[in-house]
Enzyme design. Structure first.
Site, PDB file in Angstrom:
ATOM      1  N   GLY A  68       0.780  -1.243   0.000  1.00  0.00           N
ATOM      2  CA  GLY A  68       0.000   0.000   0.000  1.00  0.00           C
ATOM      3  C   GLY A  68       0.805   1.283   0.000  1.00  0.00           C
TER       4      GLY A  68
ATOM      5  CG  ASP B 140      -8.092   0.278  10.485  1.00  0.00           C
ATOM      6  OD1 ASP B 140      -8.821   1.218  10.793  1.00  0.00           O
ATOM      7  OD2 ASP B 140      -8.538  -0.866  10.262  1.00  0.00           O
TER       8      ASP B 140
HETATM    9  P1  IMP Z   1      -3.930  -2.087  11.069  1.00  0.00           P
HETATM   10  O1  IMP Z   1      -2.994  -3.184  11.466  1.00  0.00           O
HETATM   11  O2  IMP Z   1      -5.340  -2.338  11.580  1.00  0.00           O
HETATM   12  O3  IMP Z   1      -3.460  -0.723  11.441  1.00  0.00           O
HETATM   13  O4  IMP Z   1      -4.134  -2.211   9.514  1.00  0.00           O
HETATM   14  C1  IMP Z   1      -3.343  -1.589   8.629  1.00  0.00           C
HETATM   15  C2  IMP Z   1      -3.501  -2.191   7.256  1.00  0.00           C
HETATM   16  O5  IMP Z   1      -4.869  -2.522   6.960  1.00  0.00           O
HETATM   17  C3  IMP Z   1      -3.075  -1.195   6.220  1.00  0.00           C
HETATM   18  O6  IMP Z   1      -1.688  -1.259   5.977  1.00  0.00           O
HETATM   19  C4  IMP Z   1      -3.926  -1.581   5.048  1.00  0.00           C
HETATM   20  O7  IMP Z   1      -3.274  -2.591   4.314  1.00  0.00           O
HETATM   21  C5  IMP Z   1      -5.185  -2.144   5.649  1.00  0.00           C
HETATM   22  N1  IMP Z   1      -6.270  -1.127   5.690  1.00  0.00           N
HETATM   23  C6  IMP Z   1      -6.809  -0.547   6.782  1.00  0.00           C
HETATM   24  N2  IMP Z   1      -7.777   0.313   6.452  1.00  0.00           N
HETATM   25  C7  IMP Z   1      -7.864   0.283   5.098  1.00  0.00           C
HETATM   26  C8  IMP Z   1      -8.693   0.981   4.141  1.00  0.00           C
HETATM   27  O8  IMP Z   1      -9.560   1.817   4.453  1.00  0.00           O
HETATM   28  N3  IMP Z   1      -8.450   0.670   2.824  1.00  0.00           N
HETATM   29  C9  IMP Z   1      -7.509  -0.224   2.427  1.00  0.00           C
HETATM   30  N4  IMP Z   1      -6.710  -0.880   3.284  1.00  0.00           N
HETATM   31  C10 IMP Z   1      -6.893  -0.634   4.598  1.00  0.00           C
HETATM   32 MG    MG Z   2      -0.287  -0.997   4.619  1.00  0.00          MG
END
Ligand code: IMP
Ligand code: MG
Length: 186
Positions: A48, A108
């Site tokens: 991403g 996130d």
């Molecule tokens: P975390 O571990 O919950 O912080 O997730 C982070 C990862 O989830 C990011 O690097 C993205 O790959 C994916 N992610 C979280 N939210 C979104 C979104 O709204 N669109 C696309 N990918 C997301």
């Molecule tokens: Mg990511």
């Protein structure tokens, strides 16, 4: 012909122009903050972060290296991560003694980045900071210090500019909000 992404796009959240303006600002800020760094390494988290990395790198006026790492998390379905994170591809560079700036697309819950940052800090970089294009701060489940944020956004699923919708549409030049109804009807 209507482009394929159109049916999933509820609205454009951040335009191409707004992205590029903010990324230029971040590049200037980072160039200023690391002016005395002998050895800056931009460490992009795949997949991403890749669009953000390439644009940001071109706005950083200091000599720097780029490298890549991939992580993924499992346990709560593909739209949310859990505490179980795995390094899918490790960074090639030896980061000991270097100024490392991690480049991420979105934070996130924070679980992915928490694991990545803990893994990296154990390797004794000279400094370790975090730069994310997007921050869903209200969704945080674990604590993360974010040093540079492009945009804080609400809790909406977004795509484009590196972020995928089931692996597609990373190439869009803007950040769009996903139309959940269109997804359900697929
Ligand atoms: P975390 O571990 O919950 O912080 O997730 C982070 C990862 O989830 C990011 O690097 C993205 O790959 C994916 N992610 C979280 N939210 C979104 C979104 O709204 N669109 C696309 N990918 C997301
Ligand atoms: Mg990511």
């Amino acid at each position: 012909m209507t482009p394929a992404y159109q049916k999933y796009l509820k609205e454009v959240l951040i335009s191409q122009e707004a992205l590029q303006t903010r990324i230029a600002e971040l590049g200037a800020q980072i160039s200023h903050d690391y002016a005395d760094s002998p050895d800056l390494l931009l460490l992009c988290i795949l997949k991403g972060g890749v669009m953000f990395l390439t644009d940001l790198s071109r706005h950083i006026t200091l000599p720097h290296e780029i490298d890549f790492m991939a992580a993924s998390s499992y346990g709560m379905g593909k739209r949310a991560s859990s505490g179980s994170v795995r390094i899918e591809m490790d960074v090639r560079a030896n980061i000991a003694g270097r100024d490392v700036l991690v480049i991420e697309d979105i934070i996130d819950s924070g679980h992915t980045l928490r694991f990545v940052m803990d893994t990296l800090i154990a390797r004794k970089p000279r400094s370790l900071r975090l730069c994310t294009l997007l921050d869903k701060a209200s969704r945080r489940e674990v604590e993360i210090d974010v040093d540079y944020v492009g945009f804080e956004i609400e809790n909406k699923f977004v795509f484009g500019y590196g972020l995928d919708l089931d692996e597609r549409f990373r190439n869009l030049p803007f950040i769009g909000v996903v139309d959940e109804d269109a997804l359900k009807s697929d």
